[in-house]
Design a protein around this motif. Structure first.
Motif, PDB file in Angstrom:
ATOM      1  N   ARG A 130     -34.721  -7.096 -12.681  1.00 52.81           N
ATOM      2  CA  ARG A 130     -33.466  -7.659 -12.184  1.00 52.81           C
ATOM      3  C   ARG A 130     -32.314  -6.678 -12.389  1.00 52.81           C
ATOM      4  NH1 ARG A 130     -31.756 -13.637 -14.040  1.00 52.81           N
ATOM      5  NH2 ARG A 130     -33.419 -14.176 -12.574  1.00 52.81           N
TER       6      ARG A 130
ATOM      7  N   ASP B  62     -39.207 -15.493  -9.086  1.00 49.46           N
ATOM      8  CA  ASP B  62     -38.289 -14.366  -9.002  1.00 49.46           C
ATOM      9  C   ASP B  62     -39.045 -13.050  -9.188  1.00 49.46           C
ATOM     10  OD1 ASP B  62     -35.945 -12.970  -8.818  1.00 49.46           O
ATOM     11  OD2 ASP B  62     -34.935 -13.979 -10.493  1.00 49.46           O
TER      12      ASP B  62
ATOM     13  N   LEU C 104     -40.763 -12.259  -5.948  1.00 52.32           N
ATOM     14  CA  LEU C 104     -39.869 -11.789  -4.888  1.00 52.32           C
ATOM     15  C   LEU C 104     -39.260 -10.433  -5.213  1.00 52.32           C
ATOM     16  CD1 LEU C 104     -38.149 -15.102  -3.694  1.00 52.32           C
ATOM     17  CD2 LEU C 104     -40.033 -13.841  -2.642  1.00 52.32           C
TER      18      LEU C 104
ATOM     19  N   GLU D 147     -39.624  -7.105  -3.063  1.00 54.65           N
ATOM     20  CA  GLU D 147     -38.437  -6.361  -2.638  1.00 54.65           C
ATOM     21  C   GLU D 147     -38.535  -4.888  -3.023  1.00 54.65           C
ATOM     22  OE1 GLU D 147     -34.850  -8.319  -3.834  1.00 54.65           O
ATOM     23  OE2 GLU D 147     -33.566  -6.650  -3.212  1.00 54.65           O
TER      24      GLU D 147
ATOM     25  N   ARG E  55     -34.703 -15.787  -1.074  1.00 54.30           N
ATOM     26  CA  ARG E  55     -34.141 -15.842  -2.434  1.00 54.30           C
ATOM     27  C   ARG E  55     -33.032 -16.887  -2.490  1.00 54.30           C
ATOM     28  NH1 ARG E  55     -35.339 -12.092  -6.264  1.00 54.30           N
ATOM     29  NH2 ARG E  55     -33.392 -12.585  -7.347  1.00 54.30           N
ATOM     30  N   HIS E  56     -32.197 -16.927  -1.437  1.00 59.66           N
ATOM     31  CA  HIS E  56     -31.120 -17.910  -1.390  1.00 59.66           C
ATOM     32  C   HIS E  56     -31.685 -19.325  -1.490  1.00 59.66           C
ATOM     33  CE1 HIS E  56     -27.433 -19.690   0.936  1.00 59.66           C
ATOM     34  NE2 HIS E  56     -27.402 -19.977  -0.350  1.00 59.66           N
TER      35      HIS E  56
ATOM     36  N   GLU F 234     -34.675 -20.292  -2.439  1.00 62.76           N
ATOM     37  CA  GLU F 234     -35.490 -20.510  -3.630  1.00 62.76           C
ATOM     38  C   GLU F 234     -34.630 -20.693  -4.883  1.00 62.76           C
ATOM     39  OE1 GLU F 234     -38.796 -20.833  -3.861  1.00 62.76           O
ATOM     40  OE2 GLU F 234     -38.956 -20.818  -6.049  1.00 62.76           O
ATOM     41  N   PHE F 235     -33.578 -19.864  -5.015  1.00 57.68           N
ATOM     42  CA  PHE F 235     -32.824 -19.829  -6.281  1.00 57.68           C
ATOM     43  C   PHE F 235     -31.434 -20.455  -6.182  1.00 57.68           C
ATOM     44  CE2 PHE F 235     -35.579 -15.947  -6.423  1.00 57.68           C
ATOM     45  CZ  PHE F 235     -36.525 -16.489  -7.297  1.00 57.68           C
TER      46      PHE F 235
ATOM     47  N   ARG G 279     -27.584 -16.705  -7.073  1.00 57.41           N
ATOM     48  CA  ARG G 279     -27.133 -16.398  -5.712  1.00 57.41           C
ATOM     49  C   ARG G 279     -25.977 -15.402  -5.685  1.00 57.41           C
ATOM     50  NH1 ARG G 279     -27.844 -15.698  -0.367  1.00 57.41           N
ATOM     51  NH2 ARG G 279     -26.026 -16.331   0.838  1.00 57.41           N
TER      52      ARG G 279
ATOM     53  N   ASP H 254     -27.053 -11.958  -6.236  1.00 53.44           N
ATOM     54  CA  ASP H 254     -27.828 -11.477  -5.102  1.00 53.44           C
ATOM     55  C   ASP H 254     -26.918 -11.047  -3.950  1.00 53.44           C
ATOM     56  OD1 ASP H 254     -30.277 -11.643  -6.229  1.00 53.44           O
ATOM     57  OD2 ASP H 254     -30.892 -13.520  -5.264  1.00 53.44           O
TER      58      ASP H 254
END
Lengths: 1064, 524
Positions: free
Chosen positions: B220, B406, B409, B413, B449-450, B452-453, B459, B462
């Motif tokens: 991350r 996460d 993903l 990514e 991602r939006h 999912e999280f 968000r 991200d």
């Protein structure tokens, strides 16, 4: 006849009697007493021999208290025969009509009467204010008032008792200049703020109390009737003998002692009174409330909530203030005292009870009861070489009370803002529960009375045993050694019950709680004093004192809370009744603390012909509160006086009967830091983490971390003071004047100055910051008589100015707390360089915007519109710094909780059997912050002050419009500030003494006085709260400089009482 | 002569009273008698976790709440008569509440207190008698460094540059460059990733920083740093390949996995079916429980109450202070995405009789379901039911900082060879039977991602790591929302976000205390 002529005729006998009366004499007085008795017998016998003479009997009393005066000299000036009065003040003398009798006694004005044909006379001797022998209690001793070089005010026990207050501190209010006393709450048994000569510290400005030589934290436990006198040591020179404890001044209390050679006496004092709130705050009733709510809705762009018809049908609604307050709460006091003394032993003992019910919530919720027992005695052994004695007082206090703290812990506060549309009960007669109410004004609102009842089920009792035993040896004349063992022992316990209840979505509890707590501790003091009085040469008088004092304190406390009691009331709320085993519902704590102090001190007094006076003291104090490098502090003082009226050029002055100039300088200290603040501590309590799947206290894993930085350099806070003053008497001693000017600088405060967060731990205590108080004090006393009307008037006043300097952090500010006035309220008081301690900090307002044009033209110098978001009716904030926006930089000083002036008056008079007295006290030049309403909601009730709000152009330029978001009230501005000046008629008493009904006739008692008294009769003030005397500031111990904050103040009641004083 | 002896006698009597001044604190440990034994070490480590817990849960503005308000998914909301601090945060505009010069002062203080605990403990490692248990020492040191890295990562994202301390100091320290801070973060995480035990996931270890948590957090950090600052590696210390390697290691060896049903991740969405706080998808969480009170206990989740419906409860959702969810989020989900109903409370959609619109500012009709306070069937707040006296500060739902989804993903990514598989795994769970595969493109990953999280505090970061222009244009909005029941225009301008670079306000109190050594961020 020359009644006013003061000339002592029979010097020899008077001297003899002075020796008899004096406590300082070293020879047995038995011999003298026998001589006097023989003399009396002789004169009586010789009287029978004279034909025209007959026996005249008489009674000599004090005009003050009507008590007989034993040992007074009665001389028939024609025959030169003298006698003295017996233990009851009675005498017999042979005389014929036309003879002049002179009656004299130390401390009283000599009186002459010409005899007629009567066989009995009653003579009432008046106190001689001019008496140079008046003795004042000072630290570790006493001093002749005439020779004092310090600023000390002594208040007599009678003056305290006259106020009929429940404690001596309140009784002192208005009686001594420079002593500012403010109630922190009107609840029975609550503390008072005592400030001597202005606030000196951020960590509290309470003085040191010394009762019969034992230092203690407060004197609320004492009954007024047990107090002989209170001395207030105001300047550093008088207080320096108490060194590290004395930076806020010292209050010395002497309890009543027996008098040598006086017969046993019994006194009984009693009063019973009823108390009610003197003035209530006017809250909006339902009709007014609904009207304002409608207006706020409309102002916020909404439709009104109520139609006019609905409003018309509402009536008054619930008056929550009336629900909270009770009328005619009882207050009562009974005390019995016995005192007396033989030639070698004296004793004084008393037993008393005092009870006071609270006017908020009544006896069940707010009550104070105190039982006092006192025994003092002193015995002379081995021809007065050895003196042994003890002073013991015990107090047992029962107390329960409601919350009187900040906005979150103040039971009365919610009554100010609960809507009048909320009913007290539901249809089933239960307290109304708003949990399921959908009306917005009921959402989240809890019945304030029920909240008070549910959350204040507590009772506690404390015991205090304070006293000492002492042994004094006087091996050679004027050399005394005294060793004193003192004890201040306290114990207390309390318990409380928190029941299950539901009043709103926020005010509810789903399991009950029982708390039980206990504490006890003791302070043992061992004082050793060596005093030597001698004359170095003729007219050179010296007195030296050396002493040591060791003070050890230790105390323990514990408190436990558990849940699920199988009973549901306070009586059964003890831990054994609780059944819960879930750790989350259990909390407990317990600890022990100890501190030690050791002191060495000395005093040297010198005077030349009682005209040139010098006094010096020095004290060395060690305290375990500080690190070994900084344990010791040194506190010197010196003072001088000049009795000008003894000088040739004033000796025969018609103006000055007495004039003394005084000057003093001294340094004293303050060790108000909690112990071991110099160490870096590891915090283990409340340091938990929880791993895995479990929840709750049983699953918590304890941790530890360093929570505070250390500061090994921490040392004493010191106070330095210069005092200049004079004592004078004018008008044939009828007018007494005392004047003082002082400058007091308290420096090196023990403060928690904010530090950079990056340091990572709580700030250590540091030394820094100072405050200077400058002031003037004046006290006047006038005593005279017109015929049989005796009267005295006294007045005192003090001016004080308080200014902070040099707070040692970057912004020079010790910040006040937030969230104190209403939810999310900003900081509103602070200690800051250049301003008074605890001054109020916020926006100045400049009226109310009347129209849009005014808003558009309210611009900065650069032409920027300053409040573009405002609407007509909104408050105008003053752009104090002249920039282009209204922001935090425009906040400034908008008030000062410290009064410029404090003053008191008292008036007393007596005519035959009647007596009258009135006392008043007041302050001027201070401000109060008033905040009753929580500005985070739209539906709280208002006081009727809101009826003056802006509601259209020209309607108001002081109170802004109402809106649902309270936008005009969420910033702290001078809208919250009110002037706090007041003058309170604190006591008015009218008494009648049946013992004086028939002068000359014997009565079974020397006093049988019935009186009627009103306490807190009336308060002159513009303040619109219930009580302008608001000592409350902050509940936080590090913010003790805050005061004058009214978030729903528990008012002091008005009391009507009847009382009885009996002396046998 | 006789008198002389007398004087001596009397003076010696005086000295009788002398005594020693020696005492000690009887119920308090001090730093002179702590950090000695392994028991002390265990307590000190828990103290560090407690610091993390307070900094993220009980002190100041909850960062998950704050970052959701800053993102495009939530509005400041709160009460109709409340102050405008949340509006200032929401709109990146301090003129909305000019007096709030200390918005995050409590957070700032709590972060540095937590860092101090870590720093002191790390400097005391050598003085502790480990009794030869180097494994324990390494584990403790690694966990402590993980906590330090976690905190610095949150701080550096919020404020850009902050004073950097790796040892305790009371000096007035200026702000370090972001690179210097990221260097410490990278070092600490690499140390933790290499020194923590390689045991697979176990529910008992839940709450402890694990090898897998360190590796995931490193991923991350890598993505945020390289994205926000436009770099290709993490301050020269971790390459993209290394970052991916750590994530692949987690996927291969950690034992973590996805739970079957997305809604069971969230108590309010699943109630009885809740998978629990130690389910296998939780890679790292900050733990809370219901023992918070006003006497110093700070174990609770004090921020979750912000997400509750304003003053209104409807089983199983409890009342709170009403941070509202943007209706755009609801619309972003397709009807057959199971995540919508698990993520958002729809007042209309769920037929909730919400009647407190007068008390609610910026009402949208939507609230956060993932972090919603809860009541039981009888209307009792869950913390109260469990035995707390404080429903507001004693919420006990953990903050799930890193989920296994996460990790999948992020690995996708970063260009994993199995990117499509990882991507599909996440989407398959979301769409169940309606699943249709999408190509694993950068855009598709960010969209996923939006969804999912959303509302998990992820968000905003991200958005920010895609650059200020993407973030500002996505967040900026002008709409009309009822506030206190009155329709009011709400504007979030892209200009303010660009001006602040998405960073937040440095507390004014700290700037003052530093005598201006600390510099305020632009736009604040």
């Amino acid at each position: 006849m020359s009644i006013n002529q003061i000339k002592i005729t029979n010097i020899k006998l008077t001297k003899l009697l002075i020796i008899m009366k004096s406590n300082y004499c070293i020879k047995p007085t038995l011999l003298q007493l026998c001589m006097v008795l023989l003399l009396t017998v002789f004169t009586m016998q010789s009287g029978f021999a004279q034909d025209q003479s007959h026996s005249v009997s008489g009674n000599v009393k004090s005009s003050d208290d009507g008590m007989g005066i034993p040992g007074a000299t009665v001389t028939n000036e024609s025959t030169k025969m003298s006698t003295s009065t017996d233990f009851d003040g009675k005498f017999k003398v042979d005389a014929k009509s036309g003879d002049v009798l002179a009656i004299s006694f130390m401390g009283y004005k000599t009186q002459r009467i010409t005899l007629g044909s009567q066989n009995s006379v009653t003579i009432s001797l008046k106190n001689d204010v001019a008496d140079l022998k008046e003795v004042v209690v000072i630290g570790y001793g006493s001093a002749k008032k005439a020779l004092m070089t310090n600023a000390v005010t002594q208040v007599s026990g009678e003056n305290l008792a006259r106020t009929n207050t429940t404690n001596a501190i309140q009784a002192l209010q208005g009686q001594a200049p420079g002593l500012q006393i403010t109630s922190t709450s009107g609840q029975p048994g609550e503390n008072l703020n005592v400030v001597i000569r202005g606030l000196g510290s951020t960590s509290g400005s309470g003085p040191l109390y010394v009762v019969d030589g034992v230092q203690t934290g407060d004197i609320l436990y004492l009954n007024n009737s047990d107090i002989e006198s209170i001395s207030v040591l105001k300047d550093a020179a008088s207080a320096a003998i108490y060194g590290s404890q004395a930076s806020n001044g010292v209050i010395l209390v002497t309890t009543k002692k027996g008098k040598r050679g006086s017969a046993g006496k019994i006194t009984f004092d009693q009063y019973y009174g009823v108390q009610s709130v003197a003035r209530k705050v006017d809250l909006l009733d339902a009709t007014e409330y609904a009207t304002i709510l409608n207006e706020a809705a409309v102002n916020s762009g909404k439709n009104p909530y109520f139609t006019n018809a609905q409003i018309a049908a509402m009536g008054k609604g619930t008056n929550w203030m009336d629900q909270m307050l009770v009328d005619n709460a009882a207050t009562q006091n009974y005390s019995v005292g016995v005192s007396g003394g033989s030639d070698s032993s004296v004793y004084s003992s008393s037993l008393s009870y005092l009870g006071q019910e609270g006017v908020v919530g009544g006896k069940g919720l707010s009550n104070y009861e105190r039982y006092n027992f006192r025994f003092n005695s002193e015995h002379k052994l081995y021809k007065d070489v050895v003196t042994f004695g003890e002073n013991l007082s015990f107090a047992y206090v029962n107390k329960n009370g409601i919350g009187v703290g900040n906005q979150y812990n103040n039971s009365l506060r919610s009554a100010f803002q609960a809507t009048p549309l909320l009913p007290m009960y539901d249809e089933n007669g239960n307290y109304f529960d708003t949990t399921n109410s959908t009306e917005p004004w009921l959402t989240g609102v809890a019945n304030p009375y029920a909240t008070m009842v549910y959350n204040n089920q507590n009772e506690s009792n404390t015991q205090k045993l304070l006293g000492n035993v002492y042994l004094q040896i006087e091996p050679i004349k004027n050399l005394t050694f005294k060793t004193t063992l003192g004890l201040d022992y306290y114990a207390g316990e309390g318990h409380s019950y928190s029941p299950i209840y539901h009043l709103s979505i926020y005010a509810n509890r789903d399991f009950d709680n029982v708390n039980q707590n206990m504490n006890k501790g003791k302070t043992i003091t061992w004082d050793n004093l060596l005093t030597y009085k001698f004359d170095a040469a003729e007219d050179h008088h010296l007195e030296a004192m050396l002493g040591t004092s060791s003070i050890n304190y230790d105390g323990t406390s514990m408190s436990t809370t558990n849940a699920d009691s199988f009973f549901d009331d306070l009586d059964h709320a003890w831990l054994d009744t609780t059944t819960n085993h879930d750790g989350s519902k259990i909390s407990f704590n317990g600890k022990k603390e100890e501190t030690k102090r050791m002191s060495y001190f000395g005093r040297l007094n010198y005077n030349f012909k009682e005209t040139y006076l010098i006094n010096a003291t020095f004290r060395v104090d060690g305290s375990s509160v500080f690190s070994t490098e900084n344990q010791w502090g040194y506190f010197p003082s010196v003072s001088a006086g000049w009795v000008m009226s003894n000088e040739e050029f004033l000796k025969d002055s018609k103006v000055f009967n007495f004039l003394k100039l005084r000057a003093s300088w001294g340094q004293v200290g303050n060790q108000n830091a909690r112990a071991f603040q110099y160490l870096s501590t590891i915090k283990s309590n409340n340091t938990n983490y929880i791993f895995g799947d479990a929840e709750g206290a049983n699953a918590l894993v304890p941790g530890s971390y360093p929570d505070r930085l250390s500061n090994l350099d921490l040392k004493w806070e010191t106070s330095e003071q210069i005092d200049l003053g004079f004592d004078a008497r004018f008008l044939d001693n009828a007018l007494t004047v005392t004047f003082d000017a002082y400058q007091k600088k308290n420096k090196d405060w023990l403060i928690l100055a904010p530090i950079l967060a990056t340091a990572g731990a709580d700030a250590p205590y540091i030394n820094g910051g100072d405050v200077t108080n400058k002031g003037l004090e004046l006290s006047l006393q006038y005593q005279n008589k017109i015929g049989e009307f005796n009267y005295s008037v006294s007045a005192n006043g003090a001016y004080n100015q308080n200014k902070v300097g040099e707070i040692p952090n970057a912004d020079g500010i010790i910040h006040g707390l937030t969230g104190e006035l209403y939810d999310n309220s900003p900081e509103f008081y602070r200690a800051q360089n250049g301003y008074p301690l605890g001054y109020f900090w916020g926006y100045k307002t400049g009226g109310v915007f009347q129209n849009q044009e005014q808003i558009d033209s309210y611009k900065s110098a650069n032409g920027v519109v300053l409040q573009p978001g405002a609407a007509p009716g909104d408050i105008i904030y003053v752009n104090a710094n002249g920039d282009d926006k209204i922001d935090v930089n425009d906040k400034t000083e908008i008030g000062d909780p410290n009064p410029d002036f404090t003053y008191g008056f008292s008036l007393s008079g007596s005519y035959k059997a009647f007596d009258f007295s009135a006392m008043a006290n007041g302050v001027a030049g201070n401000q109060i912050v008033q905040s009753y309403r929580n500005q985070s909601g739209a539906y709280g009730n208002y006081t009727s002050a809101i009826l003056d709000r802006w509601h259209g152009e020209g309607s108001s330029n002081t109170t802004p419009r109402v809106t649902e978001d309270n936008r005009n009230f969420t910033q702290f501005s001078d809208l919250y500030i009110h002037d706090g000046d007041f003058l309170r008629i604190s006591t008015v008493t009218l008494g009648y003494d049946f013992a004086k009904m028939n002068p000359g006739k014997t009565f079974f008692a020397s006093q049988l006085r019935l009186y009627f008294s009103v306490l807190n009769l009336y308060t002159f003030t513009k303040y619109n709260g219930m009580d302008p005397e608001i000592g409350f500031g902050s509940s936080n111990n590090d913010q003790k400089f805050s005061s004058g904050v009214d978030v729903g103040f528990y008012p002091r009641p008005r009391t009507f009482m009847l009382g009885l004083n009996v002396k046998l | 002569m006789k008198n002389k002896y007398l004087y001596i006698f009397c003076l010696s009597l005086l000295s009788l009273g002398s005594c020693s001044l020696e005492t000690e604190p009887l119920t308090q440990q001090t730093d002179t008698n702590f950090y000695k034994t392994t028991n002390d070490a265990t307590a000190a480590l828990v103290g560090c976790y407690d610091g993390l817990q307070v900094a993220t849960g009980a002190s100041g503005i909850g960062i998950p709440v704050m970052t959701e308000v800053m993102s495009d998914d939530c509005f400041g909301g709160t009460g109709a008569s409340d102050g405008y601090n949340y509006a200032a945060i929401d709109e990146f505009d301090i003129s909305r509440s000019p007096a709030d010069v200390d918005l995050l002062n409590l957070n700032w203080i709590a972060y540095y207190k937590a860092l101090y605990r870590c720093n002191v403990f790390l400097t005391k490692m050598d003085q502790i008698d480990w009794k030869g248990d180097t494994a324990k020492r390494n584990t403790y040191e690694a966990e402590t460094k993980f906590i330090r890295a976690y905190i610095y990562f949150e701080m550096v994202r919020l404020w850009g540059s902050v004073p950097l301390l790796t040892a305790p100091s009371s000096e007035n320290i200026p702000q370090a460059t972001p690179d210097a801070i990221y260097k410490v973060i990278a070092e600490d995480l690499v140390f933790a990733a290499n020194n923590l035990p390689s045991a697979a996931y176990s529910p008992d270890e839940n709450g402890h920083a694990t090898r897998w948590a360190a590796k995931s957090l490193l991923g991350r950090v890598f993505l945020f740093y390289t994205g926000y600052y436009g770099k290709t590696d993490l301050v020269g210390m971790v390459t993209k390949a290394q970052a991916l390697g750590h994530l692949e290691d987690v996927i291969a060896s950690s034992g973590h996995g996805l739970v079957d049903d997305f809604s069971t991740l969230w108590p309010a969405a699943s109630v009885d079916k809740y998978a629990g706080e130690t389910n296998k998808e939780v890679v790292f969480s900050i733990k809370y429980t219901y023992t918070s009170d006003y006497n110093g206990n700070t174990d609770g989740n004090a921020w979750m109450v912000m997400f509750g419906m304003r003053e209104f409860s409807s089983y199983p959702y409890a009342h709170g202070w009403g941070v509202t969810v943007n209706s755009k989020l609801w619309k972003a989900y397709s009807d057959n995405d199971t995540r919508r109903g698990a993520t958002v409370i729809g007042i209309k959609e769920e037929n909730i009789a919400f009647d407190k619109i007068n008390s609610q500012r910026e009402y949208t009709g939507y609230y956060n379901k993932k972090y919603s306070p809860m009541i039981d069937e009888n209307g009792l707040e869950l913390p109260i039911k469990m035995g707390s006296a404080f429903w507001d500060i004693s919420q006990f739902q953990d903050y799930v900082a890193i989920r296994y989804a996460d990790v999948l993903l992020m690995a996708a990514e970063l260009g994993s060879g199995s990117a499509q598989t990882y991507f599909d795994q996440v989407r398959q769970r979301a769409y169940k039977a309606s699943f249709v595969s999408l190509p694993v493109t950068k855009d598709n990953i960010m969209t996923e991602r939006h969804l999912e999280f959303a509302l998990e505090g992820i968000r905003y970061w991200d958005l920010l790591r895609q650059g200020i222009s993407v973030a500002s244009s996505t967040i900026a909005e002008t709409t009309t929302l009822p506030s206190g029941g009155v329709p009011t225009t709400k504007t979030i301008s892209a200009g303010n976000i660009q001006k602040t670079k998405g960073l937040t306000q440095i507390p004014n109190t700290q700037i003052t205390l530093s005598n201006g050594v600390l510099k305020q961020n632009a736009g604040w």
